[in-house]
Design a protein around this motif. Sequence first.
Motif, PDB file in Angstrom:
ATOM      1  N   ARG A 108     -16.657  -2.355  -6.770  1.00  0.00           N
ATOM      2  CA  ARG A 108     -16.687  -0.969  -7.246  1.00  0.00           C
ATOM      3  C   ARG A 108     -15.504  -0.645  -8.153  1.00  0.00           C
ATOM      4  O   ARG A 108     -15.534   0.347  -8.877  1.00  0.00           O
ATOM      5  CB  ARG A 108     -16.742  -0.003  -6.059  1.00  0.00           C
ATOM      6  N   SER A 109     -14.447  -1.451  -8.084  1.00  0.00           N
ATOM      7  CA  SER A 109     -13.308  -1.177  -8.968  1.00  0.00           C
ATOM      8  C   SER A 109     -13.440  -1.933 -10.292  1.00  0.00           C
ATOM      9  O   SER A 109     -12.548  -1.882 -11.121  1.00  0.00           O
ATOM     10  CB  SER A 109     -11.990  -1.528  -8.269  1.00  0.00           C
ATOM     11  N   LEU A 110     -14.551  -2.649 -10.475  1.00  0.00           N
ATOM     12  CA  LEU A 110     -14.775  -3.356 -11.743  1.00  0.00           C
ATOM     13  C   LEU A 110     -15.521  -2.449 -12.726  1.00  0.00           C
ATOM     14  O   LEU A 110     -16.300  -1.593 -12.303  1.00  0.00           O
ATOM     15  CB  LEU A 110     -15.632  -4.610 -11.503  1.00  0.00           C
ATOM     16  N   PRO A 111     -15.281  -2.664 -14.015  1.00  0.00           N
ATOM     17  CA  PRO A 111     -15.993  -1.840 -15.005  1.00  0.00           C
ATOM     18  C   PRO A 111     -17.415  -2.357 -15.219  1.00  0.00           C
ATOM     19  O   PRO A 111     -17.754  -2.865 -16.276  1.00  0.00           O
ATOM     20  CB  PRO A 111     -15.154  -2.003 -16.276  1.00  0.00           C
ATOM     21  N   ILE A 112     -18.226  -2.279 -14.179  1.00  0.00           N
ATOM     22  CA  ILE A 112     -19.606  -2.754 -14.294  1.00  0.00           C
ATOM     23  C   ILE A 112     -20.552  -1.619 -13.927  1.00  0.00           C
ATOM     24  O   ILE A 112     -20.133  -0.614 -13.357  1.00  0.00           O
ATOM     25  CB  ILE A 112     -19.879  -3.949 -13.355  1.00  0.00           C
ATOM     26  N   TRP A 113     -21.835  -1.811 -14.251  1.00  0.00           N
ATOM     27  CA  TRP A 113     -22.855  -0.859 -13.851  1.00  0.00           C
ATOM     28  C   TRP A 113     -22.761  -0.724 -12.335  1.00  0.00           C
ATOM     29  O   TRP A 113     -22.852  -1.708 -11.603  1.00  0.00           O
ATOM     30  CB  TRP A 113     -24.227  -1.394 -14.284  1.00  0.00           C
TER      31      TRP A 113
END
Lengths: 267, 337
Positions: A108-113
């Motif tokens: 959730r802390s990654l810049p992903i969908w």
Amino acid sequence: MSAVSPATLPTVKAPRPPSPFSNALAFGWRAVLKFRHVPEQLFDLVMTPIMFTLLFTFVFGGALAGSPADYIQFLLPGILVQTVVFNSVYSGMGLSTDLSKGLFDRFRSLPIWQLSPFAGLMVGDVLRHIIAGLIILCIGLILGYRPEAGLAGVVAAFLLIVAIGFGTGWIFLVLGLLIRTPMTVMTIGFTLIMPVAFASNIMVRPETMPGWLEAIVVRNPVSHMTTAMRGLLDGTATGGDVLLALAAPVILTVVLSPVVLWLYRRS
Amino acid sequence: MNDTTPLKEPLAQKRTTPLAISARGLVRHFGEVKAVDGIDLDVPRGMIFAILGPNGAGKTTLIRMLATLLKPDAGTATVMGHDLVAEPHAVRASIALTGQFASLDEDLTARENLILLARLWGFRGREAKARADELLAAFELADAAKRQVKDFSGGMRRRLDIAASLIVTPGVLFLDEPTTGLDPKARQGVWSMIRELARTGVTILLTTQYLEEADQLAARIAVIDHGRKIAEGTSRELKALIGSGFLHVAPADPADIDRAAEILEARLGAAVQRSAEGAQLSVMAGTPRDANEALSALMAAGIEISDFSMGSPSLDEVFFALTGQPAEDQDRKEAAQ
């Protein structure tokens, strides 16, 4: 540990952001890796249905349908439904495990969908349902089961399996998000699913049951799924059968998917 | 206590470098509990900054808000210039989070974990593998690359966890209690790794309940308790907050300890803190003359002293002076609740 030298690492910039689809694919790859590393999980997935198939065919088959050979023809499609319904509990367990270990915090802390981890879970579930279904079908073939509708019927049956798994999966994703102990998810999951799976036409024809129970059983969504599964494999299914079987998965998806998203965003 | 005031001023007013993190009045409730209750924070770029506090002080909640995992109930913050609430995606693109519990897939190998994350960041097939191998080598995990993470020791897991946060060099690296549960050797290893990382220019915000850890690593420390920041400054400034004259006394006979504490408290007019083992007393003495008089009073009362010293307070003592209770005791109290 003085040789540990992150300071020698060059600064690395992010590549072009990946598409949601490639994110979901990466999570799907994770699901495949899990099968490779933990093949025992297949054992969990098919052990119970195999036991039921053998027990009911050989112990009760003669009494229930005249002979084990006749009974397996009746039982096997239902066992496929039972397998997928039982196994959808594992989706919730997997999610609960990931959440309890903080793995989702990293995702959730990654810049992903933001929903791609779920898409990945779904990919894993679909794989799981297909693999478990194929194993059960093979056992059935060995025991003398014959799908009258041939390959086309089997393909249609597996599409139904995937749809059922997708629909019931939502129940356990909700549980997985609410309960942080995987074992509890499993216990509650099976407690919910057991009576629904047994008070159905999977093993016995509802006509043989007391009137009040028959009334419940014929309305049980699992019975509709089983009727459609039998019909698809025998080549006798009507469009109505299939629509009735899909009603519960569709309703579950429509009602519970927003709940899952809300719970996930809230946590 | 008159040098508290300059310390509590936001650093922004005297900053020369742009800030990595700037937070104003962050609040987060869980039901009735105010986990974070109005925290201001300014972290300059390239600094190791420590959030120090006991269990349940709100450290993890604060870090989870700054890493976009929790929405603040009130307050604003920017991370690497991006607004936390308005541009969470941009914040995520410039941070990395290493949570309190290893955020790795235990069933996968070390290499597969890193490849998965590299793919999620957008590296394709071969690049993702190359990036994973590069990190495994830098973190001395190449030999264990093909082992499942569940077979890793705590120290190795932590290293892999931190390596996983460096797939793309982050602007800010959040480390939530990076050494909790590690043995002393592994802890030293993680410390040297954090120092090296900071040298590459990465801003590091770490939380810790170990005073020594904050003292060892961080250029600035914010002490938080019950969701509020109760002090902020360099380790030296925090120690200066409560004066430098700290008297440590160990009575020869442990039975005298209560009486000795009473006498010291009466003489010096300051709260007396007991060491964890209970064999030593520490109290702010003000001047050496005051200390001398207090010691004489002990002698006069017939209490033999086996050891005494005068010196700067430890961060433990700072914490005690700021919160009125020792960090360790509070820990246990909150764990019991």
